[in-house]
Design a protein around this motif. Structure first.
Motif, PDB file in Angstrom:
ATOM      1  N   MET A 120     -22.071 -87.547 -91.955  1.00 39.34           N
ATOM      2  CA  MET A 120     -22.499 -88.891 -92.325  1.00 39.34           C
ATOM      3  C   MET A 120     -23.555 -88.796 -93.410  1.00 39.34           C
ATOM      4  O   MET A 120     -24.138 -87.738 -93.628  1.00 39.34           O
ATOM      5  N   GLU A 121     -23.815 -89.891 -94.055  1.00 39.32           N
ATOM      6  CA  GLU A 121     -24.796 -89.953 -95.123  1.00 39.32           C
ATOM      7  C   GLU A 121     -26.133 -90.454 -94.549  1.00 39.32           C
ATOM      8  O   GLU A 121     -26.189 -91.566 -94.028  1.00 39.32           O
ATOM      9  N   PRO A 122     -27.206 -89.648 -94.617  1.00 38.04           N
ATOM     10  CA  PRO A 122     -28.480 -90.092 -94.050  1.00 38.04           C
ATOM     11  C   PRO A 122     -29.156 -91.217 -94.839  1.00 38.04           C
ATOM     12  O   PRO A 122     -30.092 -91.823 -94.352  1.00 38.04           O
ATOM     13  N   PHE A 123     -28.663 -91.527 -96.043  1.00 37.95           N
ATOM     14  CA  PHE A 123     -29.277 -92.549 -96.889  1.00 37.95           C
ATOM     15  C   PHE A 123     -28.609 -93.919 -96.743  1.00 37.95           C
ATOM     16  O   PHE A 123     -28.736 -94.764 -97.609  1.00 37.95           O
ATOM     17  N   ASN A 124     -27.872 -94.165 -95.655  1.00 38.69           N
ATOM     18  CA  ASN A 124     -27.134 -95.425 -95.532  1.00 38.69           C
ATOM     19  C   ASN A 124     -27.868 -96.492 -94.738  1.00 38.69           C
ATOM     20  O   ASN A 124     -27.265 -97.470 -94.332  1.00 38.69           O
ATOM     21  N   GLU A 125     -29.152 -96.332 -94.501  1.00 38.06           N
ATOM     22  CA  GLU A 125     -29.989 -97.277 -93.774  1.00 38.06           C
ATOM     23  C   GLU A 125     -29.597 -97.438 -92.309  1.00 38.06           C
ATOM     24  O   GLU A 125     -29.931 -98.424 -91.681  1.00 38.06           O
TER      25      GLU A 125
END
Length: 117
Positions: free
Chosen positions: A36-41
Motif C-alpha cells: 500500500m502507499e503510506p502517503f494516501n492519508e
C-alpha cells in the motif's frame, strides 16, 4: 497494484510489529509488507506482541503524524491476524478500539444518513 484510498480508511496491521520502528520503518512496512502507499492519508495502526503498545502512522498532506500509545494496565483487543495482513475498520470502530471496547460494538449508534429538515 498499490491501494490509493481516501482519508476515511483505517487499517489495523495484522500480526505483531517491532515497536522500535519509527516513521521511516513503519512506512516501509506499509509499502513492502502491505503493498500500500503510506502517503494516501489513511491511518495505519501497528501493535506489539504484548498488545499493550500501539503506533499509528498517518500522512497529512505534507508530513506524517505519528502517535504512540502505551497501556499501563490491560491490553488492546487486537483481532487475530488474517491472510491479507490488514483489517479495515471504521473511524467509530477506531475510537472503540482505543478505549478498550471490542470492534463489534452491538450497542453503538448507527450513523444517520439522508436526513432532511
Amino acid at each position: 497494484m498499490r491501494y490509493n484510498g481516501t482519508s476515511s480508511k483505517v487499517f489495523l496491521v495484522s500480526g505483531m510489529t517491532d515497536m522500535r520502528k519509527s516513521i521511516d520503518g513503519l512506512s516501509l512496512n506499509v509499502t513492502e509488507q502491505l503493498d500500500m502507499e503510506p502517503f494516501n492519508e489513511a491511518w495505519f495502526i501497528f501493535c506489539n506482541c504484548g498488545r499493550d503498545k500501539l503506533k499509528i502512522l498517518f500522512w497529512d498532506t505534507n508530513g506524517f503524524w505519528f502517535y504512540y500509545s502505551r497501556l499501563e494496565k490491560g491490553t488492546f483487543k487486537w483481532p487475530r491476524p488474517n491472510s491479507h495482513g490488514v483489517i479495515v475498520i471504521s473511524k467509530p470502530q477506531l475510537h472503540w478500539f482505543l478505549t478498550g471496547l471490542p470492534l463489534e460494538n452491538s450497542k453503538a449508534r448507527q450513523p444517520l444518513n439522508g436526513l432532511e429538515v
